[in-house]
Design a protein around this motif. Structure first.
Motif, PDB file in Angstrom:
ATOM      1  N   GLY A 280     -27.000 -42.545  15.714  1.00  0.00           N
ATOM      2  CA  GLY A 280     -28.270 -42.047  16.219  1.00  0.00           C
ATOM      3  C   GLY A 280     -28.148 -40.650  16.792  1.00  0.00           C
ATOM      4  O   GLY A 280     -28.996 -39.784  16.568  1.00  0.00           O
ATOM      5  N   ALA A 281     -27.061 -40.408  17.535  1.00  0.00           N
ATOM      6  CA  ALA A 281     -26.900 -39.117  18.213  1.00  0.00           C
ATOM      7  C   ALA A 281     -26.301 -38.051  17.316  1.00  0.00           C
ATOM      8  O   ALA A 281     -26.563 -36.856  17.503  1.00  0.00           O
ATOM      9  CB  ALA A 281     -26.024 -39.302  19.452  1.00  0.00           C
ATOM     10  N   TYR A 284     -28.129 -35.093  15.792  1.00  0.00           N
ATOM     11  CA  TYR A 284     -28.635 -34.036  16.676  1.00  0.00           C
ATOM     12  C   TYR A 284     -27.561 -33.029  17.061  1.00  0.00           C
ATOM     13  O   TYR A 284     -27.868 -32.014  17.685  1.00  0.00           O
ATOM     14  CB  TYR A 284     -29.249 -34.663  17.942  1.00  0.00           C
ATOM     15  N   SER A 407     -31.575 -47.119  16.565  1.00  0.00           N
ATOM     16  CA  SER A 407     -31.339 -45.981  17.456  1.00  0.00           C
ATOM     17  C   SER A 407     -31.875 -44.688  16.871  1.00  0.00           C
ATOM     18  O   SER A 407     -32.413 -43.841  17.593  1.00  0.00           O
ATOM     19  CB  SER A 407     -29.842 -45.846  17.751  1.00  0.00           C
ATOM     20  N   ILE A 408     -31.752 -44.517  15.556  1.00  0.00           N
ATOM     21  CA  ILE A 408     -32.290 -43.312  14.920  1.00  0.00           C
ATOM     22  C   ILE A 408     -33.795 -43.233  15.122  1.00  0.00           C
ATOM     23  O   ILE A 408     -34.347 -42.172  15.434  1.00  0.00           O
ATOM     24  CB  ILE A 408     -31.935 -43.283  13.421  1.00  0.00           C
ATOM     25  N   MET A 411     -34.506 -42.691  19.032  1.00  0.00           N
ATOM     26  CA  MET A 411     -34.137 -41.326  19.421  1.00  0.00           C
ATOM     27  C   MET A 411     -35.061 -40.304  18.791  1.00  0.00           C
ATOM     28  O   MET A 411     -35.412 -39.294  19.418  1.00  0.00           O
ATOM     29  CB  MET A 411     -32.686 -41.040  19.023  1.00  0.00           C
ATOM     30  N   GLY A 412     -35.469 -40.561  17.546  1.00  0.00           N
ATOM     31  CA  GLY A 412     -36.388 -39.642  16.883  1.00  0.00           C
ATOM     32  C   GLY A 412     -37.729 -39.553  17.589  1.00  0.00           C
ATOM     33  O   GLY A 412     -38.294 -38.459  17.757  1.00  0.00           O
ATOM     34  N   VAL A 414     -38.313 -40.309  20.793  1.00  0.00           N
ATOM     35  CA  VAL A 414     -38.100 -39.660  22.092  1.00  0.00           C
ATOM     36  C   VAL A 414     -37.986 -38.155  21.918  1.00  0.00           C
ATOM     37  O   VAL A 414     -38.593 -37.377  22.673  1.00  0.00           O
ATOM     38  CB  VAL A 414     -36.831 -40.230  22.767  1.00  0.00           C
ATOM     39  N   PHE A 415     -37.238 -37.740  20.915  1.00  0.00           N
ATOM     40  CA  PHE A 415     -37.057 -36.314  20.674  1.00  0.00           C
ATOM     41  C   PHE A 415     -38.392 -35.647  20.321  1.00  0.00           C
ATOM     42  O   PHE A 415     -38.702 -34.560  20.816  1.00  0.00           O
ATOM     43  CB  PHE A 415     -36.060 -36.106  19.535  1.00  0.00           C
ATOM     44  N   VAL A 428     -31.773 -37.632  23.987  1.00  0.00           N
ATOM     45  CA  VAL A 428     -31.211 -38.441  22.898  1.00  0.00           C
ATOM     46  C   VAL A 428     -29.723 -38.721  23.144  1.00  0.00           C
ATOM     47  O   VAL A 428     -29.227 -39.824  22.853  1.00  0.00           O
ATOM     48  CB  VAL A 428     -31.415 -37.770  21.525  1.00  0.00           C
ATOM     49  N   ILE A 431     -29.392 -41.529  25.660  1.00  0.00           N
ATOM     50  CA  ILE A 431     -29.563 -42.846  25.046  1.00  0.00           C
ATOM     51  C   ILE A 431     -28.248 -43.304  24.421  1.00  0.00           C
ATOM     52  O   ILE A 431     -27.853 -44.470  24.549  1.00  0.00           O
ATOM     53  CB  ILE A 431     -30.685 -42.807  23.990  1.00  0.00           C
TER      54      ILE A 431
END
Length: 454
Positions: A280-281, A284, A407-408, A411-412, A414-415, A428, A431
């Motif tokens: 997920g992270a 980024y 998570s992707i 996180m997407g 949230v971003f 992100v 998280i």
């Protein structure tokens, strides 16, 4: 076989050589294709006028892979891994050919859906092959070799895909891998077809209900991937998709997985949590290097190279000394490195530290995953019997996919919600830090299943 002979055994011995080379080549080509498609898809989308289906070309493959995992896992438990692996490879190749010859984005997406069935099934079938072909003391080294098979694609995959697209055509990114995959499979098949890999007591579990649940999991994963396209209803779609995923995945996972029961359930749960934290992270990291530090896409991608190399080195250490280190220490070391990497990334973004801190720090994430990822696979096989090796292997892969997809998606969103503020990137990575910390709970409940790793 004596203990002394076992210590000298190698995955490159003559009796294992063709299986090892062919299996590692299949993993390598799948990794190469995955990274290459990420590089060339903007060109493909523009050529086929398919911007509206861009996201589906990725999320659809992940979704259908879950169906392949379940089907091949059940099939392998009933009749051994040879025919399931053969079918998975043929589906993977068929999907590549359809995508490579596609005249429209709709046809290309159809090829990617077929490819997903093969990708998911191929992974599970190869795990069962490892369980049936190699002695337990070599499992760690086999999975270390699988991890290493991702490193070279990480180094050259994007560059090679760009060169193929520029000097030949993007279609050869698909068609070339298809041809090489058949060659790699021939190396495995020439050996597997002569081995007695069927179990004396095959599973009699019903496959139909599992496949139905797998389809629902695929729908939930696809819903998560597409939630960001729904504007104000995005979080509602995420919540609904999570409910579907939790309910539909329960029959596909070992009992009490979601409550981190000791043993195999915690192994499977930890795999999903660490996959979610890293994958997920990780997308980024180059994004931050480009957006905040002015890196070119090529150099931003190379920012992940240190992590890929660290993953391979740590996987080799686990393969050689994992049993001596112990599962609890591996969990503590691995989650600490993954969490530290996420913390350094968040601090880099929030305090505008040197990009060198981000790149060096993210290498810790690769090192932590190199320790944990293959170890969790070794443990899964150690907890398995010939009757459930396929089910447990598919459960591990399903947890992996759900963790990454979930998570992707979160996180997407949230971003996107925080886009334009200084909190977007730190959020992100925060998280990911939380997921790494939570993964230590099942990590300390892995137990031991008499696994061997020298």
């Amino acid at each position: 076989m004596s203990a002394d002979v076992d210590r000298r055994a190698s995955v490159w011995d003559g009796r294992y050589l063709w299986v090892t080379v062919g299996a590692v080549a299949l993993i390598f080509l799948a990794a190469m294709q995955s990274l290459a498609v990420t590089t060339v898809m903007p060109v493909v989308s523009d050529d086929l006028d398919g911007a509206a289906l861009y996201a589906v070309a990725f999320s659809g493959t992940l979704a259908t892979s879950v169906i392949g995992m379940v089907a091949v896992g059940a099939w392998s438990d009933r009749s051994g891994p040879v025919w399931p692996l053969t079918t998975s490879v043929l589906l993977f190749v068929a999907g590549l050919v359809v995508a490579g010859l596609a005249a429209s984005m709709e046809v290309l997406v159809a090829g990617r859906l077929i490819q997903g069935l093969g990708t998911g099934g191929q992974t599970v079938a190869l795990y069962v092959v490892v369980a049936r072909v190699y002695p337990p003391e070599l499992h760690g080294r086999v999975f270390a070799a699988f991890s290493a098979a991702w490193v070279v694609p990480s180094l050259i995959g994007p560059f090679l895909a760009g060169a193929v697209t520029e000097y030949l055509h993007w279609r050869w990114v698909f068609l070339g891998v298809a041809a090489l995959t058949l060659l790699a499979f021939a190396m495995v098949a020439v050996r597997l077809w002569g081995l007695p890999l069927e179990t004396e007591h095959p599973s009699v579990a019903r496959i139909g209900p599992r496949l139905a649940c797998a389809v629902l999991v695929a729908i939930g994963a696809l819903g998560l991937s597409l939630a960001g396209e729904l504007g104000g209803y995005a979080w509602t779609a995420v919540a609904a998709s999570v409910v579907v995923l939790v309910l539909a995945s329960r029959p596909l996972l070992p009992r009490r997985t979601l409550v981190a029961a000791r043993g195999l359930p915690s192994v499977v749960l930890m795999r999903g949590l660490v996959a979610g934290a890293l994958f997920g992270a990780e997308i980024y990291v180059p994004y931050l290097l480009i957006d905040a530090y002015g890196f070119s896409p090529t150099w931003a991608g190379l920012g992940l190279t240190a992590a890929a190399i660290a993953w391979a080195v740590a996987a080799d250490v686990q393969g050689r000394f994992g049993n001596r280190i112990g599962n609890a220490r591996i969990s503590i070391l691995g989650t600490a490195q993954l969490g530290t990497a996420a913390l350094l990334a968040a601090l880099t973004a929030g305090l505008q530290l040197s990009p060198a801190v981000l790149i060096a720090g993210w290498a810790l994430a690769g090192s932590g995953m190199g320790l944990m990822y293959p170890r969790l696979t070794v443990l899964t096989l150690a907890y398995s019997t010939p009757q459930n090796q396929g089910f447990n292997s598919s459960a591990l892969s399903i947890s992996d996919s759900i963790g990454a997809a979930g998570s992707i998606a979160v996180m997407g969103l949230v971003f996107t919600t925080l886009a334009g503020t200084d909190a977007a990137f730190p959020a992100v990575f925060a998280i990911a830090l939380v997921l790494a910390a939570v993964s230590l709970v099942p990590g300390l409940r892995l137990g031991h299943a008499h696994e061997k790793s020298h």
